[in-house]
Design a protein around this motif. Structure first.
Motif, PDB file in Angstrom:
ATOM      1  N   GLY A 153      15.704  -8.269  -5.990  1.00  0.00           N
ATOM      2  CA  GLY A 153      16.683  -8.436  -4.809  1.00  0.00           C
ATOM      3  C   GLY A 153      17.481  -9.787  -4.776  1.00  0.00           C
ATOM      4  N   LEU A 154      17.820 -10.059  -3.506  1.00  0.00           N
ATOM      5  CA  LEU A 154      18.733 -11.287  -3.611  1.00  0.00           C
ATOM      6  C   LEU A 154      17.899 -12.204  -2.786  1.00  0.00           C
ATOM      7  CD1 LEU A 154      21.561 -12.829  -3.331  1.00  0.00           C
ATOM      8  CD2 LEU A 154      22.083 -11.409  -1.306  1.00  0.00           C
ATOM      9  N   VAL A 155      17.854 -13.240  -3.010  1.00  0.00           N
ATOM     10  CA  VAL A 155      17.086 -14.404  -2.621  1.00  0.00           C
ATOM     11  C   VAL A 155      17.540 -15.936  -2.751  1.00  0.00           C
ATOM     12  CG1 VAL A 155      15.699 -14.940  -4.683  1.00  0.00           C
ATOM     13  CG2 VAL A 155      14.586 -15.264  -2.297  1.00  0.00           C
ATOM     14  N   GLN A 156      17.640 -16.735  -1.799  1.00  0.00           N
ATOM     15  CA  GLN A 156      18.106 -18.081  -1.881  1.00  0.00           C
ATOM     16  C   GLN A 156      17.179 -18.864  -2.660  1.00  0.00           C
ATOM     17  OE1 GLN A 156      18.301 -19.404   2.366  1.00  0.00           O
ATOM     18  NE2 GLN A 156      20.583 -18.777   2.337  1.00  0.00           N
ATOM     19  N   PRO A 213      19.041 -20.522  -9.247  1.00  0.00           N
ATOM     20  CA  PRO A 213      20.229 -19.713  -9.627  1.00  0.00           C
ATOM     21  C   PRO A 213      20.088 -19.360 -11.003  1.00  0.00           C
ATOM     22  CG  PRO A 213      20.992 -21.395  -8.169  1.00  0.00           C
ATOM     23  CD  PRO A 213      19.613 -21.710  -8.315  1.00  0.00           C
ATOM     24  N   THR A 272      18.687 -15.706 -12.133  1.00  0.00           N
ATOM     25  CA  THR A 272      19.349 -14.627 -11.744  1.00  0.00           C
ATOM     26  C   THR A 272      19.545 -13.697 -12.980  1.00  0.00           C
ATOM     27  OG1 THR A 272      20.791 -15.398 -10.081  1.00  0.00           O
ATOM     28  CG2 THR A 272      21.562 -13.419 -11.184  1.00  0.00           C
ATOM     29  N   LEU A 277      17.010  -5.716 -10.740  1.00  0.00           N
ATOM     30  CA  LEU A 277      17.944  -6.949 -10.761  1.00  0.00           C
ATOM     31  C   LEU A 277      17.530  -8.191  -9.644  1.00  0.00           C
ATOM     32  CD1 LEU A 277      20.842  -8.397 -11.291  1.00  0.00           C
ATOM     33  CD2 LEU A 277      21.691  -6.947  -9.366  1.00  0.00           C
ATOM     34  N   VAL A 278      17.431  -9.231 -10.260  1.00  0.00           N
ATOM     35  CA  VAL A 278      17.010 -10.489  -9.435  1.00  0.00           C
ATOM     36  C   VAL A 278      18.452 -11.390  -9.439  1.00  0.00           C
ATOM     37  CG1 VAL A 278      15.713 -12.759  -9.099  1.00  0.00           C
ATOM     38  CG2 VAL A 278      14.783 -10.639 -10.064  1.00  0.00           C
ATOM     39  N   THR A 279      18.769 -11.586  -8.046  1.00  0.00           N
ATOM     40  CA  THR A 279      19.908 -12.530  -7.828  1.00  0.00           C
ATOM     41  C   THR A 279      19.515 -13.752  -6.930  1.00  0.00           C
ATOM     42  OG1 THR A 279      21.422 -10.594  -7.877  1.00  0.00           O
ATOM     43  CG2 THR A 279      22.440 -12.810  -7.091  1.00  0.00           C
ATOM     44  N   VAL A 280      19.780 -14.931  -7.353  1.00  0.00           N
ATOM     45  CA  VAL A 280      19.292 -16.082  -6.652  1.00  0.00           C
ATOM     46  C   VAL A 280      20.669 -16.956  -6.291  1.00  0.00           C
ATOM     47  CG1 VAL A 280      17.932 -18.184  -6.756  1.00  0.00           C
ATOM     48  CG2 VAL A 280      17.170 -16.328  -7.986  1.00  0.00           C
ATOM     49  N   SER A 281      20.758 -17.026  -5.204  1.00  0.00           N
ATOM     50  CA  SER A 281      21.941 -17.622  -4.704  1.00  0.00           C
ATOM     51  C   SER A 281      21.718 -19.154  -4.352  1.00  0.00           C
ATOM     52  CB  SER A 281      22.316 -16.972  -3.328  1.00  0.00           C
ATOM     53  OG  SER A 281      21.629 -17.386  -2.273  1.00  0.00           O
TER      54      SER A 281
END
Length: 123
Positions: A9-12, A87, A90, A118-122
């Motif tokens: 997922g999307l995580v900070q 980040p 990702t 998918l791993v997305t790190v913002s």
């Protein structure tokens, strides 16, 4: 062996995620299992691995102290707990089952691969 990774997922940056890898055919309990990741435009790289009984683990240097791999053979599942995400973490994360019973970073030792998550790190 049929592997399915989930939990991406999307995580900070600084956050956590837990990935799961389930063997739907319940056959990988005697095998080492590894997690790999592939960032856009880069080669697939080793992240972590665990032996068949969970007593031996291996990590790439960049995730040591932040990621924990574990397994529950009663549930035919291997986990990757990812903390303090950066980040640079990702990418698409794949789980794979090894030919042998032990933890290994050798990509060639893995014979069954699941679809990635998918791993997305913002930042």
């Amino acid at each position: 062996v049929q592997l399915q990774a989930s939990g991406g997922g999307l995580v900070q940056a600084g956050g956590s995620l837990r990935l799961s890898c389930v063997d739907s055919r319940r056959t990988f309990n005697n095998n080492g299992v590894g997690w790999f990741r592939q960032a856009p435009g880069k080669e697939r790289e080793f992240v972590a691995s665990i032996s068949w009984n969970g007593q031996s683990t291996d990590y790439t240097d960049s995730v040591k102290g932040r990621f924990i791999i574990s397994r529950d053979n009663a549930k035919n599942t291997v986990y990757l707990q990812m903390n303090s995400l950066e980040p640079e973490d990702t990418g698409v994360y794949y789980c794979a089952s090894a030919r042998g019973a032990w933890a290994t970073s050798n990509r060639g030792a893995y014979i069954y691969w699941g679809r990635g998550t998918l791993v997305t790190v913002s930042s």
